[in-house]
Structures are given as structure tokens and as C-alpha cells.
Design a protein around this motif. Structure first.
Motif, PDB file in Angstrom:
ATOM      1  N   ARG A   1       0.860  -1.186   0.000  1.00 32.08           N
ATOM      2  CA  ARG A   1       0.000   0.000   0.000  1.00 32.08           C
ATOM      3  C   ARG A   1       0.894   1.233   0.000  1.00 32.08           C
ATOM      4  N   ASP A   2       0.443   2.274  -0.673  1.00 30.73           N
ATOM      5  CA  ASP A   2       1.201   3.527  -0.773  1.00 30.73           C
ATOM      6  C   ASP A   2       1.130   4.324   0.525  1.00 30.73           C
ATOM      7  N   GLY A   3       2.075   5.228   0.691  1.00 33.77           N
ATOM      8  CA  GLY A   3       1.998   6.228   1.733  1.00 33.77           C
ATOM      9  C   GLY A   3       2.487   5.828   3.108  1.00 33.77           C
ATOM     10  N   LEU A   4       3.137   4.689   3.244  1.00 34.41           N
ATOM     11  CA  LEU A   4       3.623   4.270   4.557  1.00 34.41           C
ATOM     12  C   LEU A   4       5.071   4.721   4.739  1.00 34.41           C
ATOM     13  N   ASP A   5       5.410   5.134   5.972  1.00 35.38           N
ATOM     14  CA  ASP A   5       6.791   5.514   6.253  1.00 35.38           C
ATOM     15  C   ASP A   5       7.144   5.176   7.696  1.00 35.38           C
ATOM     16  N   ALA A   6       8.408   5.307   8.031  1.00 36.86           N
ATOM     17  CA  ALA A   6       8.923   4.879   9.332  1.00 36.86           C
ATOM     18  C   ALA A   6       8.435   5.738  10.498  1.00 36.86           C
ATOM     19  N   SER A   7       7.772   6.856  10.236  1.00 34.64           N
ATOM     20  CA  SER A   7       7.242   7.665  11.338  1.00 34.64           C
ATOM     21  C   SER A   7       5.945   7.071  11.902  1.00 34.64           C
ATOM     22  N   MET A   8       5.387   6.107  11.210  1.00 34.26           N
ATOM     23  CA  MET A   8       4.142   5.466  11.640  1.00 34.26           C
ATOM     24  C   MET A   8       4.443   4.356  12.636  1.00 34.26           C
ATOM     25  N   ARG A   9       3.376   3.782  13.191  1.00 32.45           N
ATOM     26  CA  ARG A   9       3.548   2.616  14.052  1.00 32.45           C
ATOM     27  C   ARG A   9       2.542   1.554  13.647  1.00 32.45           C
ATOM     28  N   LEU A  10       2.867   0.307  13.996  1.00 32.81           N
ATOM     29  CA  LEU A  10       2.005  -0.831  13.718  1.00 32.81           C
ATOM     30  C   LEU A  10       1.546  -1.401  15.052  1.00 32.81           C
ATOM     31  N   VAL A  11       0.241  -1.597  15.198  1.00 34.95           N
ATOM     32  CA  VAL A  11      -0.322  -2.111  16.444  1.00 34.95           C
ATOM     33  C   VAL A  11      -0.946  -3.469  16.162  1.00 34.95           C
ATOM     34  N   HIS A  12      -0.352  -4.511  16.750  1.00 35.26           N
ATOM     35  CA  HIS A  12      -0.875  -5.876  16.598  1.00 35.26           C
ATOM     36  C   HIS A  12      -2.092  -5.983  17.502  1.00 35.26           C
ATOM     37  N   VAL A  13      -3.277  -6.099  16.907  1.00 38.80           N
ATOM     38  CA  VAL A  13      -4.536  -6.173  17.639  1.00 38.80           C
ATOM     39  C   VAL A  13      -4.758  -7.623  18.036  1.00 38.80           C
ATOM     40  N   ARG A  14      -4.781  -7.880  19.352  1.00 39.95           N
ATOM     41  CA  ARG A  14      -4.918  -9.248  19.853  1.00 39.95           C
ATOM     42  C   ARG A  14      -6.174  -9.351  20.695  1.00 39.95           C
ATOM     43  N   SER A  15      -7.104 -10.141  20.249  1.00 35.27           N
ATOM     44  CA  SER A  15      -8.385 -10.304  20.935  1.00 35.27           C
ATOM     45  C   SER A  15      -8.189 -10.869  22.339  1.00 35.27           C
ATOM     46  N   GLY A  16      -8.721 -10.171  23.335  1.00 26.91           N
ATOM     47  CA  GLY A  16      -8.663 -10.648  24.706  1.00 26.91           C
ATOM     48  C   GLY A  16      -7.329 -10.455  25.393  1.00 26.91           C
ATOM     49  N   ARG A  17      -6.346  -9.915  24.689  1.00 25.97           N
ATOM     50  CA  ARG A  17      -5.027  -9.664  25.271  1.00 25.97           C
ATOM     51  C   ARG A  17      -4.603  -8.250  24.900  1.00 25.97           C
ATOM     52  N   PRO A  18      -3.630  -7.688  25.631  1.00 28.07           N
ATOM     53  CA  PRO A  18      -3.177  -6.329  25.289  1.00 28.07           C
ATOM     54  C   PRO A  18      -2.586  -6.276  23.881  1.00 28.07           C
ATOM     55  N   ASP A  19      -2.815  -5.153  23.208  1.00 33.18           N
ATOM     56  CA  ASP A  19      -2.221  -4.927  21.896  1.00 33.18           C
ATOM     57  C   ASP A  19      -0.698  -4.823  22.046  1.00 33.18           C
ATOM     58  N   VAL A  20       0.014  -5.108  20.960  1.00 28.90           N
ATOM     59  CA  VAL A  20       1.470  -4.977  20.939  1.00 28.90           C
ATOM     60  C   VAL A  20       1.825  -3.912  19.908  1.00 28.90           C
ATOM     61  N   ILE A  21       2.634  -2.958  20.321  1.00 27.85           N
ATOM     62  CA  ILE A  21       3.020  -1.849  19.447  1.00 27.85           C
ATOM     63  C   ILE A  21       4.413  -2.109  18.882  1.00 27.85           C
ATOM     64  N   TYR A  22       4.549  -1.904  17.565  1.00 25.69           N
ATOM     65  CA  TYR A  22       5.826  -2.047  16.877  1.00 25.69           C
ATOM     66  C   TYR A  22       6.159  -0.754  16.146  1.00 25.69           C
ATOM     67  N   ASN A  23       7.433  -0.406  16.136  1.00 24.33           N
ATOM     68  CA  ASN A  23       7.920   0.755  15.393  1.00 24.33           C
ATOM     69  C   ASN A  23       8.699   0.259  14.181  1.00 24.33           C
ATOM     70  N   PRO A  24       8.191   0.509  12.973  1.00 26.92           N
ATOM     71  CA  PRO A  24       8.911   0.041  11.777  1.00 26.92           C
ATOM     72  C   PRO A  24      10.156   0.877  11.504  1.00 26.92           C
ATOM     73  N   ALA A  25      11.246   0.210  11.134  1.00 22.22           N
ATOM     74  CA  ALA A  25      12.460   0.918  10.722  1.00 22.22           C
ATOM     75  C   ALA A  25      12.269   1.475   9.311  1.00 22.22           C
ATOM     76  N   ASP A  26      11.454   0.777   8.514  1.00 20.97           N
ATOM     77  CA  ASP A  26      11.155   1.169   7.137  1.00 20.97           C
ATOM     78  C   ASP A  26      10.121   0.196   6.590  1.00 20.97           C
ATOM     79  N   PHE A  27       9.603   0.469   5.408  1.00 21.45           N
ATOM     80  CA  PHE A  27       8.711  -0.449   4.700  1.00 21.45           C
ATOM     81  C   PHE A  27       9.400  -0.797   3.390  1.00 21.45           C
ATOM     82  N   LEU A  28       9.863  -2.041   3.288  1.00 19.80           N
ATOM     83  CA  LEU A  28      10.655  -2.468   2.141  1.00 19.80           C
ATOM     84  C   LEU A  28       9.796  -3.225   1.141  1.00 19.80           C
ATOM     85  N   PRO A  29       9.785  -2.802  -0.133  1.00 18.14           N
ATOM     86  CA  PRO A  29       8.980  -3.505  -1.146  1.00 18.14           C
ATOM     87  C   PRO A  29       9.572  -4.870  -1.485  1.00 18.14           C
TER      88      PRO A  29
END
Length: 126
Positions: free
Chosen positions: A77-105
Motif C-alpha cells: 500500500r502507498d503512503g507508509l513511512d517509518a514515522s508510523m507505528r504498527l499495532v498488533h490487535v490481539r483479541s482478549g489480550r493487550p495490543d502490541v506496538i511495533y515501530n517500523p524501521a522502514d517499509f521495504l517492497p
């Protein structure tokens, strides 16, 4: 090579940091300090593959970026960069936050999927 849908079994929310705004769209500022407040805003929720690094990969990454703990793969998908974050949504458990170093095609077409080497983020649910 295309990404197999069955490998994309984790729900991940992509978020970007944005300024808090009032109902007119103006950026909110503290009247005494002039500081602006920010919040994480959802860009999209996608399916992803989350792969923890193996011991060998972790040791190899320590030479350049010791904080990389996982590899997250999503459809392109277009428009992603390393300033964003990824949040792993886990049902019934706390979410896990990840910081991407980059998005490599992907190596083949560059348009099938993106791989994000990630460090562990800090925030709610951590």
C-alpha cells in the motif's frame, strides 16, 4: 512471488501521529506554553504476517540495529513511512506496538507486499 493470504493471519492497525484539532480543524495549543498536543490516528487495519526474528537473525541485526525484534509483512500500500507505528490487535489480550524501521517492497515487482523490520514500541497495553 505473491504473498499467500493464509500467512496474513494477524490483524494490524497502521497509525500515524497527528495534531489534536478542534471542531473547526485548527490545531489545539496550550495557551500559556504554545505546545501542541498530538495523538495516534488510525490509517488502516490490515492483515499481516508477524515473524519474530530467529536467534541467528537477532544476533546479525545487533551489528546494525539491536532493537529490531520482528519482521511484519503486509500487502503493498502507498503512503507508509517509518514515522508510523504498527499495532498488533490481539483479541482478549493487550495490543502490541511495533515501530517500523522502514517499509521495504518485495524484490520481484515491488508492488505485491511490504516488509517492515520492527522494534518493540511503547504505549498502552505494553
Amino acid at each position: 512471488m505473491t504473498m499467500e493470504a493464509g500467512k496474513l493471519r494477524h490483524q494490524v492497525r497502521i497509525e500515524r501521529l497527528d495534531y489534536l484539532r478542534d471542531e473547526t480543524g485548527a490545531v489545539l495549543q496550550d495557551p500559556s506554553t504554545g505546545e501542541t498536543a498530538q495523538q495516534w490516528v488510525e490509517v488502516a487495519t490490515v492483515w499481516a504476517s508477524i515473524e519474530p526474528l530467529s536467534a541467528r537473525e537477532f544476533i546479525a541485526s545487533a551489528k546494525t540495529q539491536a532493537e529490531i525484534v520482528a519482521r511484519i509483512v503486509i500487502r503493498y500500500r502507498d503512503g507508509l513511512d517509518a514515522s508510523m507505528r504498527l499495532v498488533h490487535v490481539r483479541s482478549g489480550r493487550p495490543d502490541v506496538i511495533y515501530n517500523p524501521a522502514d517499509f521495504l517492497p518485495d524484490k520481484e515487482s515491488g508492488l505485491d507486499y511490504l516488509t517492515a523490520p520492527c522494534s518493540r514500541g511503547v504505549g498502552e497495553g505494553q
